[in-house]
Motif scaffolding. Sequence first.
Motif, PDB file in Angstrom:
ATOM      1  N   ALA A  98      21.858  31.237  26.420  1.00  0.00           N
ATOM      2  CA  ALA A  98      20.630  31.152  27.214  1.00  0.00           C
ATOM      3  C   ALA A  98      19.391  31.224  26.329  1.00  0.00           C
ATOM      4  CB  ALA A  98      20.606  32.272  28.256  1.00  0.00           C
ATOM      5  N   CYS A  99      19.412  32.123  25.338  1.00  0.00           N
ATOM      6  CA  CYS A  99      18.278  32.227  24.404  1.00  0.00           C
ATOM      7  C   CYS A  99      18.115  30.945  23.597  1.00  0.00           C
ATOM      8  CB  CYS A  99      18.474  33.417  23.468  1.00  0.00           C
ATOM      9  SG  CYS A  99      18.368  35.033  24.274  1.00  0.00           S
TER      10      CYS A  99
ATOM     11  N   LYS B 136      29.836  38.208  27.579  1.00  0.00           N
ATOM     12  CA  LYS B 136      28.489  38.478  28.079  1.00  0.00           C
ATOM     13  C   LYS B 136      27.443  38.130  27.035  1.00  0.00           C
ATOM     14  CE  LYS B 136      25.545  42.373  29.413  1.00  0.00           C
ATOM     15  NZ  LYS B 136      25.508  43.839  29.669  1.00  0.00           N
ATOM     16  N   TYR B 137      27.660  38.607  25.790  1.00  0.00           N
ATOM     17  CA  TYR B 137      26.681  38.339  24.740  1.00  0.00           C
ATOM     18  C   TYR B 137      26.675  36.870  24.341  1.00  0.00           C
ATOM     19  CZ  TYR B 137      25.904  43.335  24.194  1.00  0.00           C
ATOM     20  OH  TYR B 137      25.553  44.633  24.421  1.00  0.00           O
TER      21      TYR B 137
ATOM     22  N   PHE C 238      27.042  34.336  26.440  1.00  0.00           N
ATOM     23  CA  PHE C 238      26.186  33.696  27.430  1.00  0.00           C
ATOM     24  C   PHE C 238      24.718  34.008  27.182  1.00  0.00           C
ATOM     25  CE2 PHE C 238      30.049  33.348  30.179  1.00  0.00           C
ATOM     26  CZ  PHE C 238      29.960  31.980  30.386  1.00  0.00           C
ATOM     27  N   ILE C 239      24.413  35.242  26.756  1.00  0.00           N
ATOM     28  CA  ILE C 239      23.024  35.601  26.453  1.00  0.00           C
ATOM     29  C   ILE C 239      22.492  34.782  25.289  1.00  0.00           C
ATOM     30  CG2 ILE C 239      21.533  37.465  25.618  1.00  0.00           C
ATOM     31  CD1 ILE C 239      23.239  39.424  27.196  1.00  0.00           C
ATOM     32  N   LEU C 240      23.317  34.633  24.245  1.00  0.00           N
ATOM     33  CA  LEU C 240      22.906  33.840  23.082  1.00  0.00           C
ATOM     34  C   LEU C 240      22.708  32.372  23.456  1.00  0.00           C
ATOM     35  CD1 LEU C 240      25.180  35.351  20.271  1.00  0.00           C
ATOM     36  CD2 LEU C 240      22.717  35.680  20.589  1.00  0.00           C
TER      37      LEU C 240
END
Length: 285
Positions: free
Chosen positions: A18-19, A11-12, A14-16
């Motif tokens: 995206a950022c 999850k993290y 994918f967040i990184l």
Amino acid sequence: MKPSPGALALKYLFILLACAVVLYPLLWMVTMAFKPYPEWTTVAGLTWLPQDPTWQNFEFIFYGRAEGLVVSLDRTITGPLIASLVTSVCGTALAVVSGTLASYAVVRFGLAQSLPLSVLQLRLFPPLAVMIPVMVMWAFIGAVDTWWGLSLIYGIVTLPFAFWLMKTFFEEVPVEIEDAARVSGCSYWRVFYRITLPIVKPGLATCALFVFILNWSDYLLALMLTQKEWVTLPVYMATLTSAMGGQMYGMKAALGVIAAIPPVVFGLMIQKHLVRGLTFGALKQ
């Protein structure tokens, strides 16, 4: 159920990612704005951070010339910056005020039930399809290359967005609150101004921000309805590119940094309302 460590790590990740995708162009633009001419050409090779930071690019767009450059500009950024601020603010105010009043009338009084669909039709047509009649009409009334003409078309084009967004917010306000205020002797206008409007204040702030960004970033309408007096920043940037043969990347990056400041400042001003406005109505009774 508690997620597994592997699921959290994925999850993290994918967040990184995206950022990184979102921030990479922004960071590259900011660093490019402070690079001198040799560093944003292929002569010395591109680098991530400026090796010799300079204000030369900002000096060039504000004063029309800069030390070390043999080219100059006929138009500086001051005029387009003022034009963008005036037309975007006025167009946003027109769209938000009209959309708020119209949506409240439809939601609370059931007036003009066909109005939502009629307003939505304004967004179904691409702007280019109606620009020729608009240009003829604006030329007839003398609104071409004027601040009020561009502000008016901005308000008209973004009105459907403001109307439907505020309609959603008003539908989430319990009508019993307004009924209790009217029983106490409040008029319809006082109920709207003193009761309902403060409740939807976060949604109103969110709507104003989104409409402002739409107006601020517009290129097509400003290109076709302005000539030289009220040229906005997006049109000015295209003019700068064509004038310099598409080679002045540092100046374009500096202009992009300056153009990003007003929406960011506006967003920070309404930050306390923004998150609540984005989630307004997410929970149903």
